[in-house]
Design an enzyme around this catalytic site. Sequence first.
Site, PDB file in Angstrom:
ATOM      1  N   LYS A 188     -12.554  11.456  -9.127  1.00  0.00           N
ATOM      2  CA  LYS A 188     -13.586  10.888  -8.257  1.00  0.00           C
ATOM      3  C   LYS A 188     -13.267   9.426  -7.963  1.00  0.00           C
ATOM      4  O   LYS A 188     -12.837   8.690  -8.862  1.00  0.00           O
ATOM      5  CB  LYS A 188     -14.950  11.017  -8.951  1.00  0.00           C
ATOM      6  CG  LYS A 188     -16.135  10.550  -8.122  1.00  0.00           C
ATOM      7  CD  LYS A 188     -17.434  10.714  -8.922  1.00  0.00           C
ATOM      8  CE  LYS A 188     -18.654  10.288  -8.114  1.00  0.00           C
ATOM      9  NZ  LYS A 188     -19.906  10.455  -8.891  1.00  0.00           N
ATOM     10  N   SER A 222     -23.307  13.381  -6.350  1.00  0.00           N
ATOM     11  CA  SER A 222     -22.432  12.491  -5.604  1.00  0.00           C
ATOM     12  C   SER A 222     -20.946  12.827  -5.746  1.00  0.00           C
ATOM     13  O   SER A 222     -20.116  12.353  -4.974  1.00  0.00           O
ATOM     14  CB  SER A 222     -22.645  11.049  -6.073  1.00  0.00           C
ATOM     15  OG  SER A 222     -22.273  10.904  -7.444  1.00  0.00           O
ATOM     16  N   SER A 275     -25.122  14.589 -10.680  1.00  0.00           N
ATOM     17  CA  SER A 275     -24.028  14.455  -9.714  1.00  0.00           C
ATOM     18  C   SER A 275     -22.782  15.269 -10.038  1.00  0.00           C
ATOM     19  O   SER A 275     -21.861  15.332  -9.222  1.00  0.00           O
ATOM     20  CB  SER A 275     -23.639  12.980  -9.560  1.00  0.00           C
ATOM     21  OG  SER A 275     -24.605  12.299  -8.800  1.00  0.00           O
TER      22      SER A 275
END
Length: 483
Positions: free
Chosen positions: A93, A168, A192
């Site tokens: 990420k 996210s 997330s």
Amino acid sequence: MDDTTAASRRPALRETADLTSLGVAAAAAAIRNGDITSENYTAALLQRARTLADLNAFITIDESAVLASAREADKARAGGSATPLLGVPLGVKDSYLTKGLPTSLGLEGLAQFVPQEDADAVRAIKDAGALVFGKNNLVEMSYGLTGHNARYGQVKNPHARGRVSGGSSSGSAASVAANIVPASLGGDTVGSIRVPASFCGVVGFKPTTGRWPRNGVAPISHTLDTTGVFARRVEDCALVDQVVTGQQATEFSDGGRGLKGIRLAVAPRQFLDLVDSEVEARFREEVRRLRDVGAEVVEVDLGDDFNALIQTATWGIFAYETMGAISKFLRHHDVPTTFEAIYTDLKPQLHQAWAHIVLPGGAGATSAEGYQTALNVSRPEIKRRLDTAFVTQGAQAILQPTTPCTAPLIEEQTTVHIAGQEVSYLALANHTVSASSVGLPGISVPIGLSRGGLPIGLELDAPLGSDRVLLDLARRVEGVWKP
């Protein structure tokens, strides 16, 4: 018998299977055994990334660098190296600092920022021989649940391009679901990891808060933030967990032997209150399956005000800690921006949200007194309620649908439709926020598709610190659904 002879007697994976479908453990074993090379495996993943570029799952992929790293891994393997992830490319990420590779945090202003250090979790997987395949797309500053990024584009759901991926950690989930990488590191503050895992049909593991290192990962809340991982099988999450934490390997039970002697809890009044009928039906069907293979499922009631208590306390902590956490991170890691500059450049919806709940004096901001109440009164009460299942009833995990609905349409960015009601998109985290509130380990496991072909996830939350027990249990639950 030398390695060359042994390899020649095994089926050639590159001829009998699609390389991109390999999981982490399978790919690591194939490279270690000489069945495939890291270079060929990496090249296949890069080709798939190019083919599926429309998903917007990655912000950065340095193809020449990752291929060079794969060739180095093959040389290391030839020289006798046997690190657990040798030559396996993983996604990361883009909230994780990566040495020599741009780290944007999802912001246009940091598109060219190249850190001089790796986040601790990235260093751990590299030390184990893994390659950083690329940096996954994410919601700006990890602040959102749908996967929309104004600068880098909406991450699309591999199962249906018109649907959100969740957020996210949007690109991380989508890239694993699309077989671009076998696993990806993500982050979870209120859901997330688990929300996008549910929407994209992969496994998403949130460890006990603080168990995985968080240094070098852009934060939201020091109380709630957790780093974690996506994969397509629980065993792969367990392998990455072992590497990142440095724990010795655990002998997992046979997933095929059922769940005899396992006690699980459900809380229908709390976790089936606002749920689409198809999701509820699939959840109840899964509970029946677990009973059929020997699990004892007990029903608990966490109280009429449990959901309100969780929502108020957790979102209050989340927003109150954001400004301080981000500011400290930027200073400590020499990130070339400021909180004020980030706030100024946020997309309109997020800028408005920060003005309302993050900035001191915002109309919805949590007061210092309210923050202390959430920490010192609400969180202990939430834990006491959850102990109704774990201690009083002896349950090893609490079950609930990971998300109250399947992936919404991309057009539904601010409000979504659940059980016939139009509600805030924050409701997508209604179930995941429970584990986040007190730091419990949680994992989302796919349990099939809706009639429309959209994934549905089952969440298992376990007592603090029981991560390896949870992973073993999730592997057995997975075995009931996907032997």
